[in-house]
Enzyme design. Sequence first.
Site, short mmCIF file in Angstrom:
data_model
loop_
_atom_site.label_atom_id
_atom_site.label_comp_id
_atom_site.label_asym_id
_atom_site.label_seq_id
_atom_site.Cartn_x
_atom_site.Cartn_y
_atom_site.Cartn_z
N LYS A 22 1.31 -1.22 0.00
CA LYS A 22 -0.10 -0.48 0.19
C LYS A 22 1.19 1.01 0.03
CE LYS A 22 -2.18 1.70 4.14
NZ LYS A 22 -1.66 3.61 3.75
N ASN A 23 1.62 0.97 0.62
CA ASN A 23 2.92 2.49 0.97
C ASN A 23 3.35 2.55 -0.15
OD1 ASN A 23 1.35 3.22 3.82
ND2 ASN A 23 2.71 2.99 4.77
N ARG A 92 -5.61 11.27 4.15
CA ARG A 92 -4.23 11.63 4.49
C ARG A 92 -2.81 11.50 3.19
NH1 ARG A 92 -1.26 14.83 8.25
NH2 ARG A 92 0.30 14.34 6.72
N CYS A 116 -5.47 12.29 12.03
CA CYS A 116 -6.48 11.71 12.39
C CYS A 116 -5.97 10.55 13.21
CB CYS A 116 -6.33 10.81 10.77
SG CYS A 116 -4.70 10.01 11.21
N ARG A 121 -0.28 14.84 12.52
CA ARG A 121 -0.19 14.59 11.10
C ARG A 121 0.25 15.93 10.51
NH1 ARG A 121 -1.67 8.28 9.54
NH2 ARG A 121 -0.07 8.29 8.40
N PRO A 122 0.70 17.19 11.00
CA PRO A 122 1.48 18.29 10.28
C PRO A 122 1.73 17.93 8.93
CG PRO A 122 2.40 18.37 12.30
CD PRO A 122 1.30 17.42 12.43
N ILE A 123 1.96 18.44 8.22
CA ILE A 123 2.65 18.96 7.02
C ILE A 123 3.65 20.18 6.62
CG2 ILE A 123 0.80 17.55 5.48
CD1 ILE A 123 0.07 20.49 4.39
N ASP A 124 4.11 21.13 7.82
CA ASP A 124 4.91 21.72 7.71
C ASP A 124 6.49 21.31 7.28
OD1 ASP A 124 4.92 19.48 10.26
OD2 ASP A 124 6.53 21.46 11.13
N ASP A 305 3.60 1.00 12.46
CA ASP A 305 2.49 0.15 12.12
C ASP A 305 2.66 -1.48 12.19
OD1 ASP A 305 1.69 2.70 9.68
OD2 ASP A 305 2.33 1.69 8.32
N ILE A 327 6.67 7.62 16.64
CA ILE A 327 5.67 8.09 16.08
C ILE A 327 5.42 8.77 16.04
CG2 ILE A 327 6.14 8.02 13.08
CD1 ILE A 327 9.05 7.13 14.88
N ARG A 397 -9.14 -0.46 4.50
CA ARG A 397 -8.05 0.24 3.72
C ARG A 397 -6.76 -0.30 3.60
NH1 ARG A 397 -6.90 4.84 7.64
NH2 ARG A 397 -4.95 5.36 5.66
C1 UD1 Z 1 4.04 7.06 6.29
C2 UD1 Z 1 2.59 5.65 5.86
C3 UD1 Z 1 2.33 5.22 7.53
C4 UD1 Z 1 3.36 4.92 8.52
C5 UD1 Z 1 4.45 6.43 8.69
C6 UD1 Z 1 5.61 6.31 9.44
C7 UD1 Z 1 1.62 6.06 3.81
C8 UD1 Z 1 1.19 5.85 3.04
N1 UD1 Z 1 1.71 6.11 5.54
O1 UD1 Z 1 2.91 7.84 6.97
O2 UD1 Z 1 1.62 4.08 6.81
O3 UD1 Z 1 2.63 5.22 9.73
O4 UD1 Z 1 4.94 7.24 7.16
O5 UD1 Z 1 6.39 5.21 9.34
O6 UD1 Z 1 3.41 5.11 3.76
N2 UD1 Z 1 5.28 15.03 10.68
C9 UD1 Z 1 5.17 16.58 10.70
N3 UD1 Z 1 5.27 17.37 9.60
C10 UD1 Z 1 5.82 17.10 8.50
C11 UD1 Z 1 4.70 15.35 8.32
C12 UD1 Z 1 5.08 14.43 9.76
O7 UD1 Z 1 5.34 16.49 12.15
O8 UD1 Z 1 5.54 17.77 7.55
C13 UD1 Z 1 5.10 13.91 11.90
C14 UD1 Z 1 3.56 13.18 12.07
O9 UD1 Z 1 2.71 13.79 12.28
C15 UD1 Z 1 3.97 12.18 12.85
C16 UD1 Z 1 5.79 11.83 12.32
O10 UD1 Z 1 6.52 12.81 11.84
O11 UD1 Z 1 4.04 11.65 13.77
C17 UD1 Z 1 5.96 10.55 10.86
O12 UD1 Z 1 5.02 10.99 10.16
P1 UD1 Z 1 5.58 10.69 7.74
O13 UD1 Z 1 6.91 9.59 8.44
O14 UD1 Z 1 4.89 11.84 7.38
O15 UD1 Z 1 4.67 9.31 8.11
P2 UD1 Z 1 3.26 9.35 6.84
O16 UD1 Z 1 4.09 9.84 5.64
O17 UD1 Z 1 2.51 10.30 7.28
#
Ligand code: UD1
Length: 416
Positions: A22-23, A92, A116, A121-124, A305, A327, A397
Amino acid sequence: MDSIHIYGGNLLKGETRIQGSKNAVLPILAATLLVKGTCIIKNCPRIADVYHMQNLLQELGCLVSWAGNTVTVNAAQASDNRMSGESVTRMRSSIMLLGAMLGRMGEVVMSYPGGCVIGRRPIDIHLAALRKMGVEIEEEEHMFTARAVRLQGAEVKLPFPSVGATENVILAAVLAEGTTVLENAAREPEIAALCEFLAAAGADMEGIGSGRLVIKGADRLHEVKYTVPADRIVAGTYMTAAMAAGGSIFLEQAPSNQLGALLKAAEEMGCCVTINKEGIGMDVLRRLKALPYLKTEVYDGFPTDLQSPMMAVMALADGQGIVEENIFENRFRVVGDLVKMGADIETVRNKAYIRGVEKLTGAAVEAEELRGGAALAVAGLAAEGRTVIKNRHFIERGYEDICRDLRDLGADASIG
Ligand code: UD1
Protein backbone atom coordinates in the site's frame (compact mmCIF):
# COMPACT_ATOMS: atom_id res chain seq x y z
CA MET A 1 -22.49 -5.89 8.41
CA ASP A 2 -19.09 -4.22 8.08
CA SER A 3 -17.63 -6.71 10.56
CA ILE A 4 -15.15 -9.55 10.75
CA HIS A 5 -16.01 -12.71 12.70
CA ILE A 6 -13.16 -14.81 14.04
CA TYR A 7 -13.38 -18.05 16.01
CA GLY A 8 -9.99 -18.15 17.69
CA GLY A 9 -7.92 -20.37 19.91
CA ASN A 10 -6.64 -22.74 17.20
CA LEU A 11 -3.08 -23.09 15.97
CA LEU A 12 -2.48 -21.60 12.49
CA LYS A 13 -1.25 -23.81 9.71
CA GLY A 14 -0.94 -22.89 6.05
CA GLU A 15 0.53 -20.46 3.59
CA THR A 16 -0.57 -17.31 1.84
CA ARG A 17 0.84 -14.91 -0.72
CA ILE A 18 1.54 -11.35 0.39
CA GLN A 19 -0.20 -8.57 -1.58
CA GLY A 20 1.53 -5.55 -3.13
CA SER A 21 2.53 -2.72 -0.82
CA LYS A 22 0.00 0.00 0.00
CA ASN A 23 2.58 2.56 1.05
CA ALA A 24 4.59 1.95 -2.13
CA VAL A 25 1.73 2.01 -4.60
CA LEU A 26 0.11 5.22 -3.31
CA PRO A 27 3.04 7.56 -4.10
CA ILE A 28 3.67 5.61 -7.32
CA LEU A 29 0.10 6.28 -8.42
CA ALA A 30 0.66 9.96 -7.58
CA ALA A 31 3.86 9.84 -9.66
CA THR A 32 1.96 8.68 -12.76
CA LEU A 33 0.77 12.30 -13.02
CA LEU A 34 4.29 13.22 -14.06
CA VAL A 35 4.19 10.96 -17.13
CA LYS A 36 2.29 12.32 -20.14
CA GLY A 37 1.45 8.82 -21.33
CA THR A 38 0.60 5.36 -20.04
CA CYS A 39 1.97 3.75 -16.89
CA ILE A 40 1.26 0.08 -16.23
CA ILE A 41 1.46 -0.88 -12.57
CA LYS A 42 1.39 -4.58 -11.73
CA ASN A 43 0.75 -6.31 -8.40
CA CYS A 44 -1.39 -3.41 -7.27
CA PRO A 45 -3.37 -4.29 -4.11
CA ARG A 46 -7.15 -3.98 -4.42
CA ILE A 47 -7.64 -1.95 -1.26
CA ALA A 48 -9.80 1.04 -0.35
CA ASP A 49 -6.89 3.52 -0.26
CA VAL A 50 -5.88 2.57 -3.80
CA TYR A 51 -9.46 3.00 -5.03
CA HIS A 52 -9.50 6.39 -3.38
CA MET A 53 -6.27 7.41 -5.10
CA GLN A 54 -7.77 6.15 -8.38
CA ASN A 55 -10.78 8.44 -7.87
CA LEU A 56 -8.51 11.41 -7.16
CA LEU A 57 -6.49 10.77 -10.33
CA GLN A 58 -9.71 10.51 -12.33
CA GLU A 59 -10.95 13.80 -10.83
CA LEU A 60 -7.73 15.39 -12.09
CA GLY A 61 -8.41 14.08 -15.61
CA CYS A 62 -6.44 10.80 -15.72
CA LEU A 63 -7.78 7.65 -17.36
CA VAL A 64 -7.48 4.69 -14.98
CA SER A 65 -8.40 1.06 -15.64
CA TRP A 66 -7.92 -2.31 -13.92
CA ALA A 67 -7.26 -5.82 -15.18
CA GLY A 68 -6.80 -8.24 -12.29
CA ASN A 69 -4.14 -6.63 -10.12
CA THR A 70 -2.75 -4.46 -12.91
CA VAL A 71 -3.65 -0.79 -13.05
CA THR A 72 -3.13 1.33 -16.13
CA VAL A 73 -3.01 5.10 -15.73
CA ASN A 74 -2.88 7.54 -18.58
CA ALA A 75 -2.28 11.07 -17.33
CA ALA A 76 -1.88 12.69 -20.77
CA GLN A 77 -5.03 14.78 -20.31
CA ALA A 78 -4.67 15.59 -16.57
CA SER A 79 -5.32 19.28 -16.07
CA ASP A 80 -7.37 20.05 -12.96
CA ASN A 81 -5.43 21.54 -10.06
CA ARG A 82 -7.98 21.53 -7.23
CA MET A 83 -8.29 18.92 -4.51
CA SER A 84 -11.46 19.30 -2.49
CA GLY A 85 -11.70 19.06 1.27
CA GLU A 86 -13.49 15.74 1.30
CA SER A 87 -11.01 14.06 -1.06
CA VAL A 88 -8.06 15.09 1.05
CA THR A 89 -9.54 14.35 4.45
CA ARG A 90 -10.82 10.90 3.45
CA MET A 91 -7.29 9.73 2.87
CA ARG A 92 -4.44 11.62 4.42
CA SER A 93 -1.94 10.31 1.94
CA SER A 94 -3.70 12.36 -0.78
CA ILE A 95 -1.14 14.95 0.37
CA MET A 96 1.46 13.16 -1.75
CA LEU A 97 -0.34 14.42 -4.84
CA LEU A 98 0.95 17.87 -3.87
CA GLY A 99 4.52 17.33 -5.15
CA ALA A 100 3.31 15.51 -8.27
CA MET A 101 0.70 18.16 -9.11
CA LEU A 102 3.28 20.91 -8.68
CA GLY A 103 5.57 19.03 -11.05
CA ARG A 104 2.78 18.60 -13.57
CA MET A 105 0.48 21.61 -13.26
CA GLY A 106 2.64 24.13 -11.42
CA GLU A 107 -0.23 25.12 -9.15
CA VAL A 108 -2.33 23.30 -6.58
CA VAL A 109 -5.31 24.42 -4.52
CA MET A 110 -5.74 21.95 -1.69
CA SER A 111 -7.42 21.58 1.67
CA TYR A 112 -5.28 20.81 4.69
CA PRO A 113 -5.42 17.09 5.35
CA GLY A 114 -5.95 17.63 9.06
CA GLY A 115 -5.23 15.10 11.78
CA CYS A 116 -6.54 11.58 12.14
CA VAL A 117 -7.12 9.28 15.08
CA ILE A 118 -3.48 8.18 15.34
CA GLY A 119 -2.16 11.73 15.62
CA ARG A 120 -2.17 15.36 14.49
CA ARG A 121 -0.13 14.70 11.37
CA PRO A 122 0.76 18.27 10.33
CA ILE A 123 2.36 19.03 6.92
CA ASP A 124 4.78 21.77 8.00
CA ILE A 125 7.83 19.74 6.90
CA HIS A 126 6.33 19.18 3.43
CA LEU A 127 5.55 22.87 2.95
CA ALA A 128 8.91 24.16 4.25
CA ALA A 129 10.80 21.80 1.91
CA LEU A 130 8.71 22.80 -1.11
CA ARG A 131 9.21 26.50 -0.32
CA LYS A 132 12.95 25.89 -0.66
CA MET A 133 12.25 24.63 -4.17
CA GLY A 134 10.68 27.93 -5.20
CA VAL A 135 7.08 27.09 -4.34
CA GLU A 136 5.01 30.00 -3.07
CA ILE A 137 2.40 28.92 -0.60
CA GLU A 138 -0.54 31.05 0.46
CA GLU A 139 -2.18 29.62 3.51
CA GLU A 140 -5.80 30.26 4.43
CA GLU A 141 -7.78 28.78 7.28
CA HIS A 142 -8.72 25.46 5.66
CA MET A 143 -7.08 25.65 2.22
CA PHE A 144 -3.74 26.55 0.76
CA THR A 145 -2.56 27.42 -2.71
CA ALA A 146 0.89 26.25 -3.78
CA ARG A 147 2.36 27.73 -6.92
CA ALA A 148 5.68 27.49 -8.77
CA VAL A 149 6.19 29.08 -12.15
CA ARG A 150 9.14 26.70 -12.48
CA LEU A 151 10.18 24.31 -9.71
CA GLN A 152 13.82 24.84 -8.77
CA GLY A 153 16.23 22.17 -7.60
CA ALA A 154 17.51 23.01 -4.12
CA GLU A 155 19.43 21.74 -1.14
CA VAL A 156 16.81 20.54 1.30
CA LYS A 157 17.47 19.08 4.72
CA LEU A 158 14.46 17.66 6.49
CA PRO A 159 14.31 18.34 10.26
CA PHE A 160 12.82 14.83 10.67
CA PRO A 161 12.84 12.05 8.04
CA SER A 162 9.11 12.24 7.31
CA VAL A 163 8.01 9.62 4.79
CA GLY A 164 5.37 11.81 3.15
CA ALA A 165 7.61 14.91 2.98
CA THR A 166 10.43 12.86 1.43
CA GLU A 167 8.00 11.60 -1.22
CA ASN A 168 6.70 15.08 -1.98
CA VAL A 169 10.19 16.49 -2.41
CA ILE A 170 11.13 13.61 -4.73
CA LEU A 171 7.97 14.08 -6.79
CA ALA A 172 8.58 17.83 -7.07
CA ALA A 173 12.29 17.38 -7.88
CA VAL A 174 12.15 14.96 -10.81
CA LEU A 175 10.91 17.59 -13.28
CA ALA A 176 12.42 20.63 -11.54
CA GLU A 177 15.07 22.86 -13.07
CA GLY A 178 18.49 21.82 -11.74
CA THR A 179 19.56 19.39 -9.06
CA THR A 180 17.92 18.70 -5.72
CA VAL A 181 19.96 17.30 -2.86
CA LEU A 182 17.68 15.93 -0.18
CA GLU A 183 19.35 15.28 3.17
CA ASN A 184 17.86 13.36 6.09
CA ALA A 185 15.42 11.71 3.69
CA ALA A 186 13.26 8.91 5.08
CA ARG A 187 14.71 5.49 4.23
CA GLU A 188 11.53 3.42 4.34
CA PRO A 189 11.61 0.78 1.55
CA GLU A 190 8.49 2.25 -0.05
CA ILE A 191 10.53 5.37 -0.89
CA ALA A 192 13.07 3.22 -2.71
CA ALA A 193 10.14 1.69 -4.63
CA LEU A 194 8.94 5.17 -5.65
CA CYS A 195 12.49 6.09 -6.75
CA GLU A 196 12.82 2.86 -8.74
CA PHE A 197 9.54 3.58 -10.52
CA LEU A 198 10.68 7.11 -11.35
CA ALA A 199 14.13 5.94 -12.45
CA ALA A 200 12.45 3.38 -14.74
CA ALA A 201 10.48 6.30 -16.22
CA GLY A 202 13.71 8.17 -16.93
CA ALA A 203 14.32 10.22 -13.76
CA ASP A 204 17.95 10.81 -12.82
CA MET A 205 18.35 9.75 -9.19
CA GLU A 206 21.27 8.79 -6.99
CA GLY A 207 21.31 7.44 -3.46
CA ILE A 208 18.15 5.33 -3.73
CA GLY A 209 17.48 3.70 -0.37
CA SER A 210 19.79 6.08 1.51
CA GLY A 211 19.18 9.19 3.59
CA ARG A 212 20.74 11.43 0.92
CA LEU A 213 19.10 11.62 -2.46
CA VAL A 214 20.46 13.54 -5.42
CA ILE A 215 17.87 14.17 -8.12
CA LYS A 216 18.71 15.89 -11.39
CA GLY A 217 15.61 17.43 -12.90
CA ALA A 218 14.61 15.94 -16.27
CA ASP A 219 12.63 17.58 -19.08
CA ARG A 220 10.13 14.78 -19.22
CA LEU A 221 9.46 11.23 -18.05
CA HIS A 222 8.48 8.41 -20.37
CA GLU A 223 5.94 5.60 -20.24
CA VAL A 224 6.79 2.80 -17.84
CA LYS A 225 5.79 -0.66 -16.60
CA TYR A 226 6.45 -1.44 -12.95
CA THR A 227 5.68 -4.23 -10.46
CA VAL A 228 4.82 -3.15 -6.92
CA PRO A 229 6.87 -4.98 -4.25
CA ALA A 230 5.21 -7.02 -1.49
CA ASP A 231 3.75 -5.27 1.54
CA ARG A 232 6.09 -5.64 4.51
CA ILE A 233 3.40 -4.48 6.95
CA VAL A 234 0.87 -7.05 5.75
CA ALA A 235 3.56 -9.75 5.98
CA GLY A 236 4.47 -8.49 9.45
CA THR A 237 0.84 -8.55 10.54
CA TYR A 238 0.49 -12.22 9.56
CA MET A 239 3.73 -13.01 11.35
CA THR A 240 2.27 -11.50 14.51
CA ALA A 241 -0.87 -13.61 13.93
CA ALA A 242 1.26 -16.77 14.15
CA MET A 243 3.15 -15.35 17.12
CA ALA A 244 -0.10 -14.75 19.00
CA ALA A 245 -2.04 -17.87 17.98
CA GLY A 246 0.89 -20.28 17.52
CA GLY A 247 1.35 -22.76 14.68
CA SER A 248 3.38 -22.97 11.47
CA ILE A 249 2.90 -20.62 8.54
CA PHE A 250 4.65 -19.64 5.33
CA LEU A 251 4.32 -16.18 3.78
CA GLU A 252 5.08 -16.24 0.09
CA GLN A 253 6.83 -13.08 -1.20
CA ALA A 254 7.28 -11.72 2.35
CA PRO A 255 10.27 -9.32 2.11
CA SER A 256 12.57 -10.65 4.84
CA ASN A 257 15.21 -7.98 4.06
CA GLN A 258 12.69 -5.28 5.10
CA LEU A 259 11.46 -6.99 8.26
CA GLY A 260 14.68 -7.19 10.26
CA ALA A 261 13.35 -5.53 13.40
CA LEU A 262 10.29 -7.78 13.64
CA LEU A 263 12.29 -10.92 12.80
CA LYS A 264 14.78 -10.07 15.54
CA ALA A 265 11.97 -9.54 18.07
CA ALA A 266 10.29 -12.79 16.99
CA GLU A 267 13.46 -14.82 17.45
CA GLU A 268 14.16 -13.23 20.83
CA MET A 269 10.68 -14.24 21.94
CA GLY A 270 11.25 -17.86 20.89
CA CYS A 271 9.85 -18.17 17.32
CA CYS A 272 11.63 -20.30 14.80
CA VAL A 273 12.02 -18.31 11.58
CA THR A 274 13.07 -19.73 8.20
CA ILE A 275 13.94 -17.43 5.34
CA ASN A 276 14.37 -18.44 1.73
CA LYS A 277 14.00 -16.70 -1.59
CA GLU A 278 10.29 -17.58 -1.75
CA GLY A 279 9.40 -15.90 1.54
CA ILE A 280 9.32 -16.34 5.30
CA GLY A 281 8.32 -19.38 7.33
CA MET A 282 7.47 -19.14 11.00
CA ASP A 283 6.98 -21.89 13.57
CA VAL A 284 5.61 -20.98 16.96
CA LEU A 285 5.44 -24.16 18.95
CA ARG A 286 5.29 -22.95 22.53
CA ARG A 287 4.27 -19.88 24.52
CA LEU A 288 6.53 -16.96 23.66
CA LYS A 289 8.75 -15.16 26.17
CA ALA A 290 7.95 -11.49 26.79
CA LEU A 291 10.08 -8.90 25.08
CA PRO A 292 11.30 -6.56 27.84
CA TYR A 293 11.39 -3.40 25.71
CA LEU A 294 10.25 -2.53 22.23
CA LYS A 295 10.28 0.96 20.75
CA THR A 296 9.03 2.18 17.40
CA GLU A 297 11.50 4.08 15.25
CA VAL A 298 12.00 5.22 11.69
CA TYR A 299 13.23 2.52 9.30
CA ASP A 300 15.05 0.22 9.95
CA GLY A 301 13.84 0.34 13.53
CA PHE A 302 10.61 -1.36 14.59
CA PRO A 303 7.79 0.05 12.42
CA THR A 304 5.00 2.00 14.07
CA ASP A 305 2.54 0.26 11.74
CA LEU A 306 3.27 -3.07 13.45
CA GLN A 307 3.19 -1.72 16.97
CA SER A 308 -0.48 -2.53 17.66
CA PRO A 309 -0.36 -6.08 16.22
CA MET A 310 2.79 -6.64 18.29
CA MET A 311 0.98 -5.47 21.41
CA ALA A 312 -1.57 -8.26 20.84
CA VAL A 313 1.38 -10.71 20.77
CA MET A 314 2.95 -9.30 23.91
CA ALA A 315 -0.41 -9.44 25.69
CA LEU A 316 -0.08 -13.26 25.63
CA ALA A 317 3.65 -13.66 26.17
CA ASP A 318 5.18 -15.04 29.33
CA GLY A 319 6.37 -12.08 31.41
CA GLN A 320 6.24 -8.29 31.28
CA GLY A 321 7.21 -5.87 28.57
CA ILE A 322 7.08 -2.22 27.61
CA VAL A 323 6.18 -0.77 24.22
CA GLU A 324 7.28 2.79 23.49
CA GLU A 325 5.62 4.61 20.57
CA ASN A 326 7.81 7.35 19.10
CA ILE A 327 6.27 8.15 15.71
CA PHE A 328 2.57 8.92 16.25
CA GLU A 329 1.29 10.41 19.49
CA ASN A 330 -2.04 8.62 19.66
CA ARG A 331 -1.40 5.05 18.63
CA PHE A 332 -2.62 3.17 21.69
CA ARG A 333 -6.33 3.40 20.97
CA VAL A 334 -6.62 -0.34 20.55
CA VAL A 335 -5.61 -0.96 24.16
CA GLY A 336 -9.19 -0.60 25.50
CA ASP A 337 -10.43 -3.43 23.28
CA LEU A 338 -7.42 -5.64 24.05
CA VAL A 339 -8.16 -5.16 27.74
CA LYS A 340 -11.79 -6.06 27.06
CA MET A 341 -10.48 -9.36 25.64
CA GLY A 342 -8.54 -10.00 28.85
CA ALA A 343 -5.18 -8.29 28.23
CA ASP A 344 -3.38 -6.59 31.10
CA ILE A 345 -2.06 -3.33 29.60
CA GLU A 346 -1.66 0.12 31.09
CA THR A 347 -0.58 3.15 29.12
CA VAL A 348 1.27 6.18 30.42
CA ARG A 349 1.95 8.84 27.78
CA ASN A 350 3.84 7.10 24.93
CA LYS A 351 4.51 3.86 26.82
CA ALA A 352 2.37 0.76 27.23
CA TYR A 353 3.14 -1.55 30.15
CA ILE A 354 2.08 -5.09 29.30
CA ARG A 355 1.85 -8.03 31.68
CA GLY A 356 1.37 -11.20 29.67
CA VAL A 357 -1.79 -13.22 30.43
CA GLU A 358 -2.34 -16.92 29.72
CA LYS A 359 -5.39 -16.43 27.56
CA LEU A 360 -7.56 -13.88 25.82
CA THR A 361 -11.30 -14.30 25.36
CA GLY A 362 -13.26 -13.41 22.24
CA ALA A 363 -15.37 -10.25 22.49
CA ALA A 364 -17.28 -7.68 20.46
CA VAL A 365 -14.74 -5.01 19.58
CA GLU A 366 -14.47 -2.09 17.21
CA ALA A 367 -11.68 -1.09 14.80
CA GLU A 368 -10.96 2.63 15.05
CA GLU A 369 -8.16 2.75 12.49
CA LEU A 370 -6.30 0.49 10.07
CA ARG A 371 -3.47 -1.12 12.06
CA GLY A 372 -5.34 -1.12 15.37
CA GLY A 373 -8.09 -3.03 13.54
CA ALA A 374 -5.57 -5.56 12.26
CA ALA A 375 -4.28 -5.96 15.82
CA LEU A 376 -7.79 -6.91 16.94
CA ALA A 377 -7.84 -9.62 14.28
CA VAL A 378 -4.48 -10.90 15.58
CA ALA A 379 -5.83 -10.93 19.14
CA GLY A 380 -9.07 -12.60 17.95
CA LEU A 381 -7.12 -15.48 16.36
CA ALA A 382 -5.44 -16.20 19.67
CA ALA A 383 -8.52 -15.65 21.85
CA GLU A 384 -10.87 -18.40 22.91
CA GLY A 385 -14.30 -18.20 21.33
CA ARG A 386 -15.78 -15.66 18.96
CA THR A 387 -14.49 -12.16 18.28
CA VAL A 388 -16.56 -9.77 16.23
CA ILE A 389 -14.64 -6.74 14.95
CA LYS A 390 -16.87 -3.89 13.85
CA ASN A 391 -15.82 -1.29 11.26
CA ARG A 392 -14.15 -3.71 8.89
CA HIS A 393 -13.80 -0.84 6.40
CA PHE A 394 -10.85 0.56 8.37
CA ILE A 395 -8.98 -2.73 7.89
CA GLU A 396 -9.91 -2.83 4.19
CA ARG A 397 -7.99 0.42 3.71
CA GLY A 398 -4.81 -1.65 3.78
CA TYR A 399 -5.59 -5.38 3.55
CA GLU A 400 -6.94 -6.69 0.27
CA ASP A 401 -8.88 -9.56 1.90
CA ILE A 402 -7.68 -10.26 5.40
CA CYS A 403 -10.24 -13.03 5.97
CA ARG A 404 -9.17 -14.87 2.80
CA ASP A 405 -5.51 -14.62 3.83
CA LEU A 406 -6.20 -15.76 7.40
CA ARG A 407 -8.28 -18.69 6.12
CA ASP A 408 -5.29 -19.65 3.92
CA LEU A 409 -3.37 -19.72 7.18
CA GLY A 410 -5.91 -22.09 8.73
CA ALA A 411 -7.98 -19.56 10.67
CA ASP A 412 -11.76 -19.45 11.00
CA ALA A 413 -12.36 -15.87 9.79
CA SER A 414 -15.21 -14.47 7.72
CA ILE A 415 -16.91 -11.19 6.97
CA GLY A 416 -20.32 -10.53 8.47
C1 UD1 B 1 3.77 7.13 6.35
C2 UD1 B 1 2.99 5.85 6.13
C3 UD1 B 1 2.45 5.31 7.45
C4 UD1 B 1 3.59 5.16 8.45
C5 UD1 B 1 4.41 6.43 8.57
C6 UD1 B 1 5.62 6.27 9.46
C7 UD1 B 1 2.09 6.06 3.90
C8 UD1 B 1 0.89 6.23 3.04
N1 UD1 B 1 1.88 6.13 5.24
O1 UD1 B 1 2.88 8.11 6.88
O2 UD1 B 1 1.83 4.05 7.19
O3 UD1 B 1 3.04 4.84 9.72
O4 UD1 B 1 4.85 6.86 7.27
O5 UD1 B 1 6.43 5.24 8.97
O6 UD1 B 1 3.19 5.83 3.43
N2 UD1 B 1 5.15 15.03 10.81
C9 UD1 B 1 5.18 16.36 11.12
N3 UD1 B 1 5.18 17.31 10.09
C10 UD1 B 1 5.15 16.92 8.79
C11 UD1 B 1 5.14 15.54 8.47
C12 UD1 B 1 5.14 14.62 9.50
O7 UD1 B 1 5.20 16.74 12.28
O8 UD1 B 1 5.15 17.81 7.89
C13 UD1 B 1 5.11 14.02 11.89
C14 UD1 B 1 3.80 13.24 11.86
O9 UD1 B 1 2.76 13.92 12.52
C15 UD1 B 1 4.18 11.95 12.56
C16 UD1 B 1 5.64 11.76 12.14
O10 UD1 B 1 6.09 13.04 11.68
O11 UD1 B 1 4.11 12.10 13.95
C17 UD1 B 1 5.83 10.73 11.04
O12 UD1 B 1 5.11 11.14 9.89
P1 UD1 B 1 5.51 10.72 8.40
O13 UD1 B 1 6.81 10.01 8.40
O14 UD1 B 1 5.34 11.92 7.54
O15 UD1 B 1 4.36 9.64 8.06
P2 UD1 B 1 3.32 9.66 6.88
O16 UD1 B 1 4.01 9.97 5.60
O17 UD1 B 1 2.13 10.45 7.26
